[in-house]
Design a protein around this motif. Sequence first.
Motif, PDB file in Angstrom:
ATOM      1  N   VAL A 132      32.036  25.003  44.612  1.00 19.02           N
ATOM      2  CA  VAL A 132      32.448  24.587  43.270  1.00 19.02           C
ATOM      3  C   VAL A 132      31.712  23.298  42.921  1.00 19.02           C
ATOM      4  O   VAL A 132      31.599  22.389  43.751  1.00 19.02           O
ATOM      5  N   VAL A 133      31.220  23.203  41.704  1.00 21.02           N
ATOM      6  CA  VAL A 133      30.755  21.940  41.138  1.00 21.02           C
ATOM      7  C   VAL A 133      31.756  21.549  40.062  1.00 21.02           C
ATOM      8  O   VAL A 133      32.002  22.316  39.128  1.00 21.02           O
ATOM      9  N   ALA A 134      32.366  20.379  40.198  1.00 21.49           N
ATOM     10  CA  ALA A 134      33.354  19.891  39.236  1.00 21.49           C
ATOM     11  C   ALA A 134      32.904  18.512  38.765  1.00 21.49           C
ATOM     12  O   ALA A 134      32.864  17.562  39.560  1.00 21.49           O
ATOM     13  N   VAL A 135      32.589  18.378  37.491  1.00 19.33           N
ATOM     14  CA  VAL A 135      31.984  17.138  37.010  1.00 19.33           C
ATOM     15  C   VAL A 135      32.183  17.020  35.506  1.00 19.33           C
ATOM     16  O   VAL A 135      32.346  18.009  34.803  1.00 19.33           O
ATOM     17  N   SER A 136      32.146  15.792  35.018  1.00 16.10           N
ATOM     18  CA  SER A 136      32.247  15.543  33.589  1.00 16.10           C
ATOM     19  C   SER A 136      30.894  15.707  32.914  1.00 16.10           C
ATOM     20  O   SER A 136      29.857  15.327  33.478  1.00 16.10           O
ATOM     21  N   VAL A 137      30.912  16.228  31.702  1.00 20.23           N
ATOM     22  CA  VAL A 137      29.677  16.349  30.922  1.00 20.23           C
ATOM     23  C   VAL A 137      29.162  14.959  30.556  1.00 20.23           C
ATOM     24  O   VAL A 137      27.953  14.710  30.575  1.00 20.23           O
ATOM     25  N   VAL A 138      30.073  14.062  30.226  1.00 21.47           N
ATOM     26  CA  VAL A 138      29.752  12.658  29.959  1.00 21.47           C
ATOM     27  C   VAL A 138      30.680  11.808  30.820  1.00 21.47           C
ATOM     28  O   VAL A 138      31.894  11.997  30.803  1.00 21.47           O
ATOM     29  N   ALA A 139      30.091  10.896  31.577  1.00 16.69           N
ATOM     30  CA  ALA A 139      30.874  10.079  32.504  1.00 16.69           C
ATOM     31  C   ALA A 139      31.781   9.119  31.742  1.00 16.69           C
ATOM     32  O   ALA A 139      31.352   8.440  30.800  1.00 16.69           O
ATOM     33  N   SER A 140      33.020   9.043  32.163  1.00 13.65           N
ATOM     34  CA  SER A 140      33.998   8.179  31.513  1.00 13.65           C
ATOM     35  C   SER A 140      33.642   6.706  31.655  1.00 13.65           C
ATOM     36  O   SER A 140      33.807   5.925  30.715  1.00 13.65           O
ATOM     37  N   ALA A 141      33.153   6.300  32.807  1.00 13.33           N
ATOM     38  CA  ALA A 141      32.965   4.880  33.084  1.00 13.33           C
ATOM     39  C   ALA A 141      31.881   4.248  32.228  1.00 13.33           C
ATOM     40  O   ALA A 141      32.040   3.133  31.724  1.00 13.33           O
ATOM     41  N   ASP A 142      30.755   4.956  32.060  1.00 12.69           N
ATOM     42  CA  ASP A 142      29.619   4.319  31.374  1.00 12.69           C
ATOM     43  C   ASP A 142      28.905   5.214  30.367  1.00 12.69           C
ATOM     44  O   ASP A 142      27.901   4.805  29.783  1.00 12.69           O
ATOM     45  N   GLY A 143      29.382   6.433  30.165  1.00 12.73           N
ATOM     46  CA  GLY A 143      28.781   7.301  29.160  1.00 12.73           C
ATOM     47  C   GLY A 143      27.551   8.054  29.612  1.00 12.73           C
ATOM     48  O   GLY A 143      26.882   8.696  28.788  1.00 12.73           O
ATOM     49  N   ALA A 144      27.231   8.020  30.899  1.00 11.94           N
ATOM     50  CA  ALA A 144      26.054   8.742  31.388  1.00 11.94           C
ATOM     51  C   ALA A 144      26.232  10.238  31.180  1.00 11.94           C
ATOM     52  O   ALA A 144      27.311  10.787  31.389  1.00 11.94           O
ATOM     53  N   LEU A 145      25.140  10.915  30.782  1.00 13.56           N
ATOM     54  CA  LEU A 145      25.186  12.338  30.503  1.00 13.56           C
ATOM     55  C   LEU A 145      24.721  13.156  31.707  1.00 13.56           C
ATOM     56  O   LEU A 145      23.715  12.834  32.342  1.00 13.56           O
ATOM     57  N   LEU A 146      25.454  14.210  31.999  1.00 15.33           N
ATOM     58  CA  LEU A 146      25.054  15.181  33.000  1.00 15.33           C
ATOM     59  C   LEU A 146      23.877  15.995  32.457  1.00 15.33           C
ATOM     60  O   LEU A 146      23.866  16.379  31.283  1.00 15.33           O
TER      61      LEU A 146
END
Length: 336
Positions: A132-146
């Motif tokens: 499984v890959v579980a990740v945010s499309v945009v990081a909450s901490a700094d806004g980095a994009l996947l």
Amino acid sequence: MRSAFGTTFAVDGVYLNTPSIGVPPAPVVDAVADAVTGWGRGAAEPPEFDAHVATGREAFASLVGVPASSVVLGSAVSGLLGLVAASLPAGARVLTAEREFTSVTFPFAAAGHDVGEVPLEELPERAAGADVVAVSVVASADGALLDLAALRAEVGPDTLVVLDATQSLGWLPADLAWADAVVAGGYKWLLSPRGAAWMAVSERLAARLVPAQSGWYAGGWDAIYGLPLRLHDDARRFDLSPVWLAHVGAAVALPWIASLDATAVHDHAVGLANRLRAGLDLPRGDSAIVAVRRDGAAERLAAAGVRAAVRHGAARVGFHLHNTEADADAVLDALA
């Protein structure tokens, strides 16, 4: 009162904390207020909320690009992902990004799975070895994009992809429909009351999910008493009972957001973020979220009345529909 994208916002001052909690437009506020008033008068009838739930579900499906029949109703991201985590084989290998929001990681870790963290930029190339890959499309901490395209290209055919779109859905146009699960809470960029969350699931993931938390709503009004078990035959069989008043607001907010020109929304939010970056001598970015790493930044912003948050030692600001160039300039003035 501010006017933007065909509606109005009653926001006071410089509000740049949408990554924490969004500011709803006036029609959303009015709809919820009317529902609360009706409830207080004893005029509320439970079946009346079904239409609001259905409207929000359909709008979420439209935003993700999937059929409404694949959308599960919940109240929080962690609860919906807990459903996924509980349905995996014991000790599944779950890959996530470093500093991922814990509503994504904790459900898998609490279920006893092998959760590994890697730098966000390395995640696509490491994805093939995970269950499984579980990740945010945009990081909450700094806004980095996947890098969604890279992840889709590199992920193995047997790997489930679980995307948290809470910090992206509402401002970032992206192809998400290919993922096995796309989950989002509604109270940030989707401008809805807290208590409404949704998860779109692929057919192969739905076939593996166990509706262990399903109650009467997963079966409908004909399933409120007695056995045998009888659930809906689509993704609604995994539904939690809705937080009614939250869905009253979501039924106004989500269709409106879905009706907007997604490119125009993106360019507005990211354009304001880049106006701020330019003023701070930072490189241009592709995110509506900016992490300001300067000594005393959070304190200066607070003193100037700018509403923001602090994450990992940086002042985090986010630009959305109601924001203007004056808001970006207010941050620059506060930090000058």
